[in-house]
Scaffold this motif. Structure first.
Motif, mmCIF file in Angstrom:
data_model
loop_
_atom_site.group_PDB
_atom_site.id
_atom_site.type_symbol
_atom_site.label_atom_id
_atom_site.label_comp_id
_atom_site.label_asym_id
_atom_site.label_seq_id
_atom_site.Cartn_x
_atom_site.Cartn_y
_atom_site.Cartn_z
ATOM 1 N N GLY A 32 0.407 -1.159 0.106
ATOM 2 C CA GLY A 32 -0.085 0.131 -0.230
ATOM 3 C C GLY A 32 0.947 1.034 0.299
ATOM 4 O O GLY A 32 0.556 2.100 -0.793
ATOM 5 N N VAL A 33 1.393 1.043 0.610
ATOM 6 C CA VAL A 33 2.653 2.162 0.882
ATOM 7 C C VAL A 33 3.208 3.075 -0.300
ATOM 8 O O VAL A 33 3.273 3.790 -1.237
ATOM 9 C CB VAL A 33 4.086 2.366 1.877
ATOM 10 C CG1 VAL A 33 4.753 3.348 1.772
ATOM 11 C CG2 VAL A 33 3.379 2.027 3.610
ATOM 12 N N VAL A 34 3.230 1.801 -1.193
ATOM 13 C CA VAL A 34 3.967 1.519 -2.881
ATOM 14 C C VAL A 34 3.429 1.882 -3.697
ATOM 15 O O VAL A 34 3.271 3.219 -4.457
ATOM 16 C CB VAL A 34 5.268 0.364 -3.150
ATOM 17 C CG1 VAL A 34 5.615 0.322 -4.066
ATOM 18 C CG2 VAL A 34 5.924 0.313 -2.220
ATOM 19 N N ASN A 38 -3.325 7.981 -2.291
ATOM 20 C CA ASN A 38 -3.229 9.748 -1.370
ATOM 21 C C ASN A 38 -2.225 9.030 -1.420
ATOM 22 O O ASN A 38 -1.839 8.170 -0.455
ATOM 23 C CB ASN A 38 -4.518 8.855 -1.131
ATOM 24 C CG ASN A 38 -4.581 10.387 -0.597
ATOM 25 O OD1 ASN A 38 -3.959 10.598 0.322
ATOM 26 N ND2 ASN A 38 -6.465 10.597 0.088
ATOM 27 N N THR A 39 -1.587 10.350 -1.408
ATOM 28 C CA THR A 39 -0.186 9.590 -0.017
ATOM 29 C C THR A 39 -0.667 10.156 1.464
ATOM 30 O O THR A 39 0.538 9.160 1.691
ATOM 31 C CB THR A 39 0.411 11.934 -0.085
ATOM 32 O OG1 THR A 39 0.270 11.872 -1.652
ATOM 33 C CG2 THR A 39 1.765 11.561 0.073
ATOM 34 N N VAL A 40 -1.092 10.506 1.837
ATOM 35 C CA VAL A 40 -2.019 10.434 3.371
ATOM 36 C C VAL A 40 -2.326 8.619 3.734
ATOM 37 O O VAL A 40 -1.602 8.332 4.446
ATOM 38 C CB VAL A 40 -3.225 11.684 3.440
ATOM 39 C CG1 VAL A 40 -3.525 10.905 4.816
ATOM 40 C CG2 VAL A 40 -2.551 12.336 3.222
ATOM 41 N N HIS A 41 -2.414 8.622 2.993
ATOM 42 C CA HIS A 41 -2.943 6.645 2.623
ATOM 43 C C HIS A 41 -1.794 6.185 3.076
ATOM 44 O O HIS A 41 -1.648 4.918 3.385
ATOM 45 C CB HIS A 41 -3.523 6.326 1.565
ATOM 46 C CG HIS A 41 -5.269 6.645 1.046
ATOM 47 N ND1 HIS A 41 -5.973 6.722 0.348
ATOM 48 C CD2 HIS A 41 -5.687 7.241 2.288
ATOM 49 C CE1 HIS A 41 -7.135 7.318 0.602
ATOM 50 N NE2 HIS A 41 -7.006 7.600 1.715
ATOM 51 N N PHE A 83 2.516 15.856 8.880
ATOM 52 C CA PHE A 83 2.963 17.480 9.062
ATOM 53 C C PHE A 83 3.542 18.013 8.219
ATOM 54 O O PHE A 83 2.073 19.477 7.337
ATOM 55 C CB PHE A 83 3.679 17.665 10.135
ATOM 56 C CG PHE A 83 3.318 19.325 10.469
ATOM 57 C CD1 PHE A 83 3.036 19.689 11.959
ATOM 58 C CD2 PHE A 83 4.853 20.493 10.604
ATOM 59 C CE1 PHE A 83 2.300 21.300 12.103
ATOM 60 C CE2 PHE A 83 4.297 21.456 10.597
ATOM 61 C CZ PHE A 83 3.484 21.526 11.537
ATOM 62 N N VAL A 84 3.964 17.758 7.014
ATOM 63 C CA VAL A 84 4.990 18.122 5.355
ATOM 64 C C VAL A 84 3.751 18.162 4.879
ATOM 65 O O VAL A 84 3.749 18.869 4.214
ATOM 66 C CB VAL A 84 6.395 17.120 5.286
ATOM 67 C CG1 VAL A 84 7.175 18.059 4.226
ATOM 68 C CG2 VAL A 84 7.472 17.884 6.774
ATOM 69 N N LEU A 85 3.696 16.681 4.924
ATOM 70 C CA LEU A 85 2.284 16.642 3.587
ATOM 71 C C LEU A 85 1.413 17.378 3.882
ATOM 72 O O LEU A 85 0.978 17.643 2.657
ATOM 73 C CB LEU A 85 1.477 15.153 4.024
ATOM 74 C CG LEU A 85 2.093 13.942 3.223
ATOM 75 C CD1 LEU A 85 0.918 12.952 3.553
ATOM 76 C CD2 LEU A 85 1.646 14.472 1.560
ATOM 77 N N MET A 86 0.298 18.369 5.088
ATOM 78 C CA MET A 86 -0.150 18.907 4.746
ATOM 79 C C MET A 86 0.385 20.059 4.512
ATOM 80 O O MET A 86 -0.697 21.438 4.070
ATOM 81 C CB MET A 86 -1.129 19.181 6.647
ATOM 82 C CG MET A 86 -1.626 18.213 6.921
ATOM 83 S SD MET A 86 -3.186 17.510 6.142
ATOM 84 C CE MET A 86 -3.146 15.347 6.515
ATOM 85 N N LYS A 93 -1.098 16.610 -7.716
ATOM 86 C CA LYS A 93 -1.405 15.157 -8.463
ATOM 87 C C LYS A 93 0.133 15.166 -8.507
ATOM 88 O O LYS A 93 1.003 15.568 -8.560
ATOM 89 C CB LYS A 93 -2.079 15.305 -9.513
ATOM 90 C CG LYS A 93 -3.952 15.977 -8.748
ATOM 91 C CD LYS A 93 -3.947 14.557 -8.805
ATOM 92 C CE LYS A 93 -5.673 14.159 -7.999
ATOM 93 N NZ LYS A 93 -6.050 14.383 -7.230
ATOM 94 N N GLU A 94 0.300 12.866 -8.642
ATOM 95 C CA GLU A 94 1.660 12.186 -8.607
ATOM 96 C C GLU A 94 1.439 12.378 -10.005
ATOM 97 O O GLU A 94 0.652 11.524 -11.072
ATOM 98 C CB GLU A 94 1.496 11.457 -8.344
ATOM 99 C CG GLU A 94 3.160 10.864 -7.885
ATOM 100 C CD GLU A 94 3.642 9.987 -7.734
ATOM 101 O OE1 GLU A 94 2.826 10.300 -6.777
ATOM 102 O OE2 GLU A 94 4.603 9.515 -7.443
#
Lengths: 277, 99
Positions: A32-34, A38-41, A83-86, A93-94
């Motif tokens: 799932g990480v890879v 969605n970056t948060v997911h 935090f950095v994501l927000m 979008k990637e």
């Protein structure tokens, strides 16, 4: 945990059950990480992997590392990530265009090859028996008495004797990292800070709404922020609905002005309501 | 249960992290995949510590965690600095040295 409890845990199938339940979950979460869009997911999946690894450390006689894993990784590192994501913007979008042609295929092939290499290497390693950490965590003296308080005592003993120099160097590293982060993230102010007076002046000179924007309408049948306010002349005020909500209503196919409202609120009634406001 | 299984799991997680670093374009996700690789290495170290019956592997895993925490702080600061100048967190946009 006392030695007897640990021994019981290893002889029973508890650890195997733990591994076969949570190991596959860890692998799925890593996938799932890879692959999560969605970056948060992805960040949450990574948090899951880290928690499961903490569980495995606890199962492998490393309670100190298990707690450090939960506190440092899932507590501090993942929060920093979110935090950095927000800060950077979740909705960036990637791009899915391949910059280098054939990179994805090459990556998958290389990954599979690397995995095969690692597994073959582990399989070839001549590890027949596992010593277990019962002796290391609970060393006994000649009389057979346990001389230690367990894993945390033994780890502390090692850190402050054999590894004390590395431990001290770590403090220098942490200070350097903190200073580096401050220097990198610091922004030099190019222009002087604008005062409240200047801001106020600018707003009045532009002529755009010196007062707060009108609030959304609240009616007998529609009590929602996406209902625009009625103006005294019977028209709807677009300004009263926040921009983001207007966009959302448009995306979901809902019109910002309910048509039933327009017919129900007659011209004289709406003007009366408008007068009350 | 043989501790070998932990080593296999660690190999799988490390490979997934490496594949993620190569596949993803978002700098933050790339960074998360690096963390995944560090965690996999830690699992291997803890397992080695158990196999060998001494605690040095756990100590090294502990130092890896400290270094990883420092690395995350600096790395995320770099990402924020790059985002300020480029308005983008994509690794493809950091290509000034190419020309």
């Amino acid at each position: 945990m006392s030695p007897t409890i640990l021994a019981a845990m290893h002889t029973s199938g508890t650890e195997a059950a733990l591994f076969w339940i949570f190991g596959p979950i860890a692998v799925l979460a890593a996938l799932g990480v890879v692959f999560a869009r969605n970056t948060v997911h992805a960040a949450l999946m990574l948090g899951g992997v880290m928690l499961i690894l903490a569980l495995f450390y606890a199962a492998q006689d490393a309670p100190f590392l298990a707690f450090v894993q939960v506190i440092v990784y899932t507590g501090a590192v993942m929060m920093l990530f979110l935090f950095v994501l927000m800060l950077v913007g979740v909705d960036t979008k990637e791009r899915l265009v391949e910059t280098l042609r054939g990179q994805r295929l090459a990556t998958v092939v290389a990954g599979l090859g690397f995995l095969l290499l690692l597994i073959a290497g582990i399989g070839n390693a001549a590890i027949r028996t596992s010593e277990g950490l019962a002796n290391a965590n609970y060393p006994t003296n000649a009389a057979g008495q346990i001389q230690s308080g367990g894993n945390i005592y033994q780890v502390a003993k090692l850190i402050f004797t054999r590894y004390v120099f590395a431990f001290e160097v770590t403090s220098a590293l942490l200070i350097t990292a903190a200073l580096g982060a401050m220097v990198l993230a610091h922004r030099q102010r190019v222009m002087p800070r604008r005062t409240q007076y200047e801001l106020m002046r600018e707003r009045f000179v532009r002529g755009a709404h010196p007062t707060p924007l009108p609030g959304p309408g609240v009616y007998a049948r529609h009590n929602a922020v996406d209902t625009p306010a009625l103006l005294p002349d019977g028209s709807f005020s677009e300004l009263s609905v926040p921009t983001r909500i207007r966009e959302l209503s448009a995306e979901q196919g809902r019109r910002p002005v309910p048509s039933s409202l327009g017919s129900a609120a007659g011209s004289d009634r709406s003007s009366a309501e408008g007068d009350e406001r | 249960m043989s501790p070998m299984f932990y080593l296999y799991l660690s190999a799988v997680l490390f490979t997934l992290g490496a594949v993620g670093v190569l596949l993803r374009r978002n700098a933050i996700v790339v960074f998360m995949c690096i963390e995944l690789m560090l965690n996999a290495a830690n699992l291997a170290l803890v397992t080695f510590s158990r196999i060998n019956g001494n605690l040095d592997g756990q100590i090294i895993a502990f130092f890896v965690m400290v270094v990883a925490a420092a690395e995350v702080v600096v790395g995320l600061a770099v990402i924020v600095a790059v985002f300020r100048t480029r308005r983008s967190a994509s690794v493809d946009d950091v290509n000034l040295l190419k020309y």
